[in-house]
Motif scaffolding. Structure first.
Motif, PDB file in Angstrom:
ATOM      1  N   VAL A   1      -6.359   2.149   3.467  1.00 50.60           N
ATOM      2  CA  VAL A   1      -5.016   3.036   2.467  1.00 50.60           C
ATOM      3  C   VAL A   1      -5.929   3.949   3.378  1.00 50.60           C
ATOM      4  O   VAL A   1      -5.238   5.091   3.769  1.00 50.60           O
ATOM      5  CB  VAL A   1      -6.282   2.995   1.172  1.00 50.60           C
ATOM      6  CG1 VAL A   1      -5.541   4.085   0.333  1.00 50.60           C
ATOM      7  CG2 VAL A   1      -6.017   1.878   0.783  1.00 50.60           C
TER       8      VAL A   1
ATOM      9  N   ARG B   1       0.738  -1.376   0.156  1.00 51.35           N
ATOM     10  CA  ARG B   1       0.225   0.278  -0.298  1.00 51.35           C
ATOM     11  C   ARG B   1       0.607   1.264   0.131  1.00 51.35           C
ATOM     12  O   ARG B   1       0.259   2.183  -0.794  1.00 51.35           O
ATOM     13  CB  ARG B   1      -1.411   0.104   1.679  1.00 51.35           C
ATOM     14  CG  ARG B   1      -0.256  -0.333   2.276  1.00 51.35           C
ATOM     15  CD  ARG B   1      -0.950   0.079   3.331  1.00 51.35           C
ATOM     16  NE  ARG B   1      -0.839   0.066   5.075  1.00 51.35           N
ATOM     17  CZ  ARG B   1      -0.048  -0.834   6.219  1.00 51.35           C
ATOM     18  NH1 ARG B   1      -0.453  -2.669   4.763  1.00 51.35           N
ATOM     19  NH2 ARG B   1      -0.102  -0.691   6.430  1.00 51.35           N
TER      20      ARG B   1
ATOM     21  N   ALA C   1      -2.899   9.393  -2.744  1.00 55.37           N
ATOM     22  CA  ALA C   1      -3.989   8.478  -2.177  1.00 55.37           C
ATOM     23  C   ALA C   1      -5.370   8.727  -2.183  1.00 55.37           C
ATOM     24  O   ALA C   1      -6.466   7.735  -2.077  1.00 55.37           O
ATOM     25  CB  ALA C   1      -3.753   8.705  -0.514  1.00 55.37           C
TER      26      ALA C   1
END
Length: 269
Positions: free
Chosen positions: A191, A137, A172
């Motif tokens: 996230v 991530r 993001a």
């Protein structure tokens, strides 16, 4: 020492308020940082079995000089370690959680973290660390144009990304939007945590994703061929396209297997 990768936010020195700015100015000017490696002492959580290493003399920081401007990433050792202990227990499989971080030690860490945050309500770790690998991530925040690979003064290899914070935040948010509209919505929370962490910092900051000592798990050629940031960005774009899930899965698996192979080789040595 366990090889670790780091995700750190570097804030411009001139955006710190006093007296913190003066403290980091003294740190930059001091010969202490350049003359020797810092010395550490062991701190133990209460009467428990968990502990951590902390600098003996002063709180340390990573410093970067970019375009004539100093950027500072404080280690914030105690805050970072307490948060890492709790995160390790939370994210470990249920049958391993008590073995890695017993419940009593987790409670001690939680009390210490709460004490720190009572004294400093806005305290947020400026550096995240990950043993043995870079979490996939993290690559959501970076891309190939910010990628650097170099030989260090000691002759080792190091791969890192240096990304303007607003760019990382935008990526993001884009990833969150894409994931929420896809079959991968269970990944949103992970996230989201990363996106919220980025929101805590000054907008003129930079984000560094540093392979650091986990670079040693790879040869130079393997690092040279590692374009995980680009591949994960392509995976996000694929998820957003109709029928693109298979391509996204292929890209993701390629990045994940790169780390699985490296850790597997290291465990055999």
């Amino acid at each position: 020492m366990i090889p670790c990768a780091y995700l750190g936010v570097y804030r411009p020195l001139d955006t710190f308020g006093e007296p913190e700015r003066a403290r980091w100015e003294r740190f930059i000017l001091s010969d202490r940082k350049r003359a020797r490696q810092p010395s550490y002492r062991q701190e133990v959580l209460g009467d428990g079995n968990l502990g951590y290493l902390t600098p003996i003399d002063v709180e340390q920081a990573e410093i970067r000089l970019v375009g004539g401007r100093y950027f500072v990433c404080p280690w914030e050792t105690k805050l970072r370690v307490m948060a890492s202990i709790l995160a390790l227990r939370e994210r470990s499989p249920a049958d391993l959680a008590d073995l890695l971080v017993p419940e009593a030690e987790a409670r001690r860490a939680a009390r210490e973290l709460a004490r720190i945050r009572r004294r400093h309500p806005t305290a947020v770790p400026t550096m995240l660390q990950s043993p043995w690998h870079v979490p996939v991530r993290w690559f959501l925040l970076v891309d190939d144009p910010e990628r650097h690979l170099a030989e260090t003064a000691s002759g080792d290899h190091r791969l890192w990304y240096w990304t303007p914070l607003p760019v990382a935040k935008k990526r993001a948010e884009t990833a969150l939007q894409v994931l929420r509209r896809s079959a991968l919505s269970p990944l949103v929370d992970l996230v989201q945590d990363l996106a919220q962490w980025l929101q805590s910092f000054h907008p003129s900051s930079f984000l560094e994703l540093d392979y650091a000592s986990v670079s040693s798990l790879f040869t130079w050629d393997e690092l040279d061929n590692d374009h995980s940031g680009r591949e994960i960005q392509e995976a996000v774009e694929a998820i957003a396209r109709p029928g693109g899930m298979a391509r996204a899965a292929e890209l993701y698996q390629g990045v994940a297997m790169r780390w699985a192979d490296a850790m597997g080789r290291d465990s055999l040595n």
